[in-house]
Write a protein that holds these residues in place. Structure first.
Motif, PDB file in Angstrom:
ATOM      1  N   LYS A  16       0.840  -1.204   0.000  1.00 42.90           N
ATOM      2  CA  LYS A  16       0.000   0.000   0.000  1.00 42.90           C
ATOM      3  C   LYS A  16       0.875   1.253   0.000  1.00 42.90           C
ATOM      4  O   LYS A  16       2.021   1.244   0.431  1.00 42.90           O
ATOM      5  CB  LYS A  16      -0.947  -0.013   1.184  1.00 42.90           C
ATOM      6  CG  LYS A  16      -2.028  -1.072   1.008  1.00 42.90           C
ATOM      7  CD  LYS A  16      -3.183  -0.853   1.905  1.00 42.90           C
ATOM      8  CE  LYS A  16      -4.272  -1.864   1.586  1.00 42.90           C
ATOM      9  NZ  LYS A  16      -5.346  -1.813   2.553  1.00 42.90           N
ATOM     10  N   THR A  17       0.310   2.351  -0.469  1.00 38.99           N
ATOM     11  CA  THR A  17       1.092   3.551  -0.769  1.00 38.99           C
ATOM     12  C   THR A  17       1.746   4.202   0.438  1.00 38.99           C
ATOM     13  O   THR A  17       2.813   4.770   0.313  1.00 38.99           O
ATOM     14  CB  THR A  17       0.211   4.600  -1.473  1.00 38.99           C
ATOM     15  OG1 THR A  17      -0.928   4.866  -0.662  1.00 38.99           O
ATOM     16  CG2 THR A  17      -0.224   4.122  -2.829  1.00 38.99           C
ATOM     17  N   LYS A  18       1.148   4.145   1.605  1.00 42.87           N
ATOM     18  CA  LYS A  18       1.727   4.827   2.762  1.00 42.87           C
ATOM     19  C   LYS A  18       2.799   4.008   3.472  1.00 42.87           C
ATOM     20  O   LYS A  18       3.329   4.427   4.486  1.00 42.87           O
ATOM     21  CB  LYS A  18       0.632   5.199   3.753  1.00 42.87           C
ATOM     22  CG  LYS A  18      -0.296   6.253   3.213  1.00 42.87           C
ATOM     23  CD  LYS A  18      -1.238   6.736   4.263  1.00 42.87           C
ATOM     24  CE  LYS A  18      -2.107   7.851   3.689  1.00 42.87           C
ATOM     25  NZ  LYS A  18      -2.917   8.480   4.702  1.00 42.87           N
ATOM     26  N   LEU A  19       3.132   2.855   2.928  1.00 38.76           N
ATOM     27  CA  LEU A  19       4.155   1.992   3.511  1.00 38.76           C
ATOM     28  C   LEU A  19       5.418   2.051   2.668  1.00 38.76           C
ATOM     29  O   LEU A  19       5.350   2.204   1.457  1.00 38.76           O
ATOM     30  CB  LEU A  19       3.656   0.548   3.569  1.00 38.76           C
ATOM     31  CG  LEU A  19       2.363   0.315   4.331  1.00 38.76           C
ATOM     32  CD1 LEU A  19       1.908  -1.107   4.153  1.00 38.76           C
ATOM     33  CD2 LEU A  19       2.526   0.636   5.787  1.00 38.76           C
ATOM     34  N   GLN A  20       6.553   1.933   3.331  1.00 37.36           N
ATOM     35  CA  GLN A  20       7.804   1.908   2.588  1.00 37.36           C
ATOM     36  C   GLN A  20       8.839   1.068   3.311  1.00 37.36           C
ATOM     37  O   GLN A  20       8.801   0.935   4.528  1.00 37.36           O
ATOM     38  CB  GLN A  20       8.329   3.318   2.352  1.00 37.36           C
ATOM     39  CG  GLN A  20       8.520   4.144   3.602  1.00 37.36           C
ATOM     40  CD  GLN A  20       8.994   5.548   3.289  1.00 37.36           C
ATOM     41  OE1 GLN A  20      10.196   5.742   3.245  1.00 37.36           O
ATOM     42  NE2 GLN A  20       8.098   6.463   3.094  1.00 37.36           N
TER      43      GLN A  20
END
Length: 114
Positions: A16-20
């Motif tokens: 998901k986009t808010k994870l890195q």
């Protein structure tokens, strides 16, 4: 009416986009934003971190860094087998179990292979 069965090997897992995933020296971490109301209060009033840092082992970091939205599970398994070996013929099972755990936290979304 029965659900249509989906072949997991044809699915494309995407973080998901808010994870890195970040690297700090020899260690890798997954940064997860803390965004529920209780955590936001703890961040504001107790000066806690905005992100949780989840320590990843070599296999977990290898997998999460390759979730690019293009490779399906079978392609990920081939890369995983080349990197870590498949002497016990359990690389697919280890990969799928890891993806299930990450998905259980709600950190993945699944797309169909284009």
């Amino acid at each position: 009416m029965a659900k249509k069965k989906v072949n997991l090997l044809d699915q494309v897992p995407v973080l998901k986009t808010k994870l890195q995933v970040i690297d700090e020296g020899k260690k890798s971490f997954l940064l997860v934003e803390r965004n529920n109301p209780v955590e936001k209060m703890a961040i504001r009033f107790f000066k806690q971190q905005k992100y949780r840092k989840i320590n990843l082992d070599a296999e977990g970091a290898f997998i999460l860094k390759r979730l690019d939205g293009i490779k399906d599970v079978s392609e990920l398994e081939q890369e995983f087998s080349q990197e870590f070996g498949n002497e016990d013929e359990m690389s697919l099972a280890r990969l799928v179990r890891f993806l299930q755990i990450v998905d259980s936290y709600g950190w993945l979304r699944w797309e169909k292979k284009a």
